[in-house]
Enzyme design. Sequence first.
Site, PDB file in Angstrom:
ATOM      1  N   GLY A 122      36.160  19.233  -1.527  1.00 47.11           N
ATOM      2  CA  GLY A 122      35.019  18.157  -1.506  1.00 47.11           C
ATOM      3  C   GLY A 122      34.138  18.548  -2.763  1.00 47.11           C
ATOM      4  N   CYS A 128      39.177  25.346  -0.858  1.00 48.93           N
ATOM      5  CA  CYS A 128      38.359  25.080  -1.841  1.00 48.93           C
ATOM      6  C   CYS A 128      36.781  24.872  -0.916  1.00 48.93           C
ATOM      7  CB  CYS A 128      38.376  23.658  -2.616  1.00 48.93           C
ATOM      8  SG  CYS A 128      37.499  23.564  -4.058  1.00 48.93           S
ATOM      9  N   TYR A 129      36.367  23.479  -0.977  1.00 47.80           N
ATOM     10  CA  TYR A 129      35.167  23.317  -0.207  1.00 47.80           C
ATOM     11  C   TYR A 129      35.249  23.928   1.394  1.00 47.80           C
ATOM     12  CZ  TYR A 129      30.879  20.802   1.667  1.00 47.80           C
ATOM     13  OH  TYR A 129      29.641  20.733   2.418  1.00 47.80           O
ATOM     14  N   HIS A 164      43.811  25.039  -5.076  1.00 53.70           N
ATOM     15  CA  HIS A 164      44.296  23.599  -4.132  1.00 53.70           C
ATOM     16  C   HIS A 164      45.858  23.796  -3.647  1.00 53.70           C
ATOM     17  CE1 HIS A 164      40.817  21.277  -4.021  1.00 53.70           C
ATOM     18  NE2 HIS A 164      40.410  21.993  -5.308  1.00 53.70           N
ATOM     19  N   GLU A 166      47.729  21.754  -2.176  1.00 47.80           N
ATOM     20  CA  GLU A 166      48.159  20.522  -1.917  1.00 47.80           C
ATOM     21  C   GLU A 166      48.656  19.812  -3.316  1.00 47.80           C
ATOM     22  OE1 GLU A 166      44.957  21.424  -1.617  1.00 47.80           O
ATOM     23  OE2 GLU A 166      43.846  20.061  -2.237  1.00 47.80           O
ATOM     24  N   ASP A 183      56.364  -2.986   2.244  1.00 52.91           N
ATOM     25  CA  ASP A 183      55.442  -2.690   3.636  1.00 52.91           C
ATOM     26  C   ASP A 183      55.786  -3.846   4.739  1.00 52.91           C
ATOM     27  OD1 ASP A 183      54.495  -0.568   2.331  1.00 52.91           O
ATOM     28  OD2 ASP A 183      52.535  -1.355   2.123  1.00 52.91           O
ATOM     29  N   LYS A 221      53.594   6.234   2.371  1.00 56.56           N
ATOM     30  CA  LYS A 221      54.529   5.352   1.765  1.00 56.56           C
ATOM     31  C   LYS A 221      55.813   5.652   1.579  1.00 56.56           C
ATOM     32  CE  LYS A 221      54.805   1.341  -0.828  1.00 56.56           C
ATOM     33  NZ  LYS A 221      53.988   0.036  -0.586  1.00 56.56           N
TER      34      LYS A 221
END
Length: 525
Positions: free
Chosen positions: A53, A79-80, A174, A176, A232, A374
Amino acid sequence: MDKILILDFGSQVAQLIARRVREAHVYCELHPFDMSLADIQAFGPKAIILSGGPNSVYESDYQADAGLFELGVPVLGICYGMQFMAQSLGGKVEAGAKREFGYAEIRARGHSQLFNGLQDRSSAEGHGLLDVWMSHGDKVTAMPAGFSVIAETPSCPIAAMADETRKFYAVQFHPEVTHTKRGTDILHRFVLGIAGAQPSWTMPNYIEEAVQKIREQVGDEEVILGLSGGVDSSVAAALIHRAIGDKLTCVFVDHGLLRLNEGDMVMDMFARGLGVKVIRVDAREQFMGHLAGVTDPEQKRKIIGREFVEVFQAEAKKLPAAKWLAQGTIYPDVIESAGAKTKKAHAIKSHHNVGGLPETLNLKLLEPLRDLFKDEVRELGVALGLAHEMVYRHPFPGPGLGVRILGEVKAEYAELLQRADAIFIEELRNTVDEHSGKTWYELTSQAFAVFLPVKSVGVMGDGRTYEWVVALRAVVTSDFMTAHWAELPYSLLGRVSNRIINEVRGLNRVVYDVSGKPPATIEWE
Ligand code: XMP
C-alpha cells in the site's frame, strides 16, 4: 474448498496477488483492509495475505483489525503488509533514508520454509540469492518477539522475516510482480506448502458448481442477457445456457459501431452453433440519429450507453417472463467498484457497460462470472466449447467504434473504419513472429484502427486525392492500466498500409501511433 483471504491496503498490484494464488488452483478473494474481524472469521480463510500500500503504517488510518493475528491461521505480509504485521505485533517501522525502487538481490537466511530451495543463484558462501522487485520508503527496523530474519539486502537488513511457529511470514519485496522471478513460487510455497491449502479450484469443478448455483438461483424463472460480442457476455451466455437452456434469451443490439461482420459472427456462433435463443436488434439508425452533431467523447459515451439501455429495455418488455438480468461482470469489475465506493480509485473514463441497467428494468441480477479473473473467464469459455479465436479476442470497448471515430460519428466513417480495421487485424493474425513463433495478434494485447476526421492530399495513378486518414494503434500490456506501443515489424505495417489505401476507397493515408500509456490512453477518446 480452501480459501485464501487477501486484504488490500490500497496497492496498485493487489489483484496480481489474487491471480498468482488462483494460478495455484486455490480460491481466494480480495477485500478492503478494514474488513471486520467477524467478517474475516465468517470467510474462514485457510491463510491471510496482507498486500502492499502507498501509506506509512505509523501515520495512516489504513489499519486492519490486528485480531487477525489471533485466529491461528498463517499470515503473509507483503511490503506495507509486512510493516503492518511488524507494527501490530510489537516491532518497529521507520522511514528509510531514501526510497528503494527497482531490482534488488536478496540473500536468503536461516533456511525458512518460505525460501528453502528457491533461488536464482547462490553466493560463493552457498547462500541462496533471489532477484526481487522492491518499492518502498519505510522499512522494518526492529522485529516483533519471536521473529527472525529470513532474507536481507545491504540496504534493507530485514528484507523478510518470519515467526515460523506461528506461520507468520513477511517480505519487503513484491512477490506478485513478474520482476520477482521466483515470486510465483514463493506465493505458491506459502499457500500450498505453509498454509496447506488444497489446489481444488479447477475449471471442470467450477463449471459443475456454477451450473448448479445458477439453477438454484433462478429456479423456473427466465433470464435475459445483453450479448455484446465481447468475451465476458459471451462466456456468461454459454454458461447460463449450459445451466438453463431455453430459459435464457439473449438480446444482441447492433448499434452500427461494431467490428466488420461482428453481428453475423455472433449470430453464427450462438444461435446456429450453440442453439442459444438470440434476438438481434438492428438499431443502427437510432444510434446514428442521436449521435449526429455530437463531438465530445464523454457525451458520445453517454448517448451510446443511454440508447443501449433504451433499446434493451424495449426488448426486455417484450419478454415479461424474464425475471433475471444476466451480466458478464467479472471479478476485477467487482473489486474496482468496491474501490470506487471508498473513493480509493477514480475513473478516468466512464465505462458505459458497468451498472445502469438493473434498477431501471426491475429485474434480479445474475452475474455468474463475478468471481473470475479475465484469464479464468477465457479458460471457462474454452471449456464450454466457445471457439478459441473468439475467447482470446482483444478487448473491444462498450461504445465500440463510437470512440474510435474521433469527433462526430457518421455511418460513412464507421464503414471505412470497419474495413481498415479488419485488414489490420487480418494481417496481425496472419503474420508470425519468427522469434516467438506467435502471431502478431497474439503478441499484442489490443490493436485497432482509429478514424481521423482529417483530409490529406495524396496521389493515385495520375490523379490527386484528398481523403481521410486512419491511425493504427497496437499496444502491449498486462493490465491495460499502463501500456507500451507495440514494436510491429515495418514490413507488417507497410503491408497493412498498402492494403488499406488500395482496398478502402476514401482513405489515402495511414499513420502508426507510437504513444505509451501513460501519458496517452489506449483508445484515442
Ligand atoms: P484506455 O483508453 O482508458 O483504455 O487506456 C483501457 C481499456 O479500456 C477500454 N475502454 C473501454 N471499455 N467502455 C469499455 O467497455 C469504454 O467506454 C471504454 N473506454 C476504453 C479500452 O479499449 C482498453 O482496453
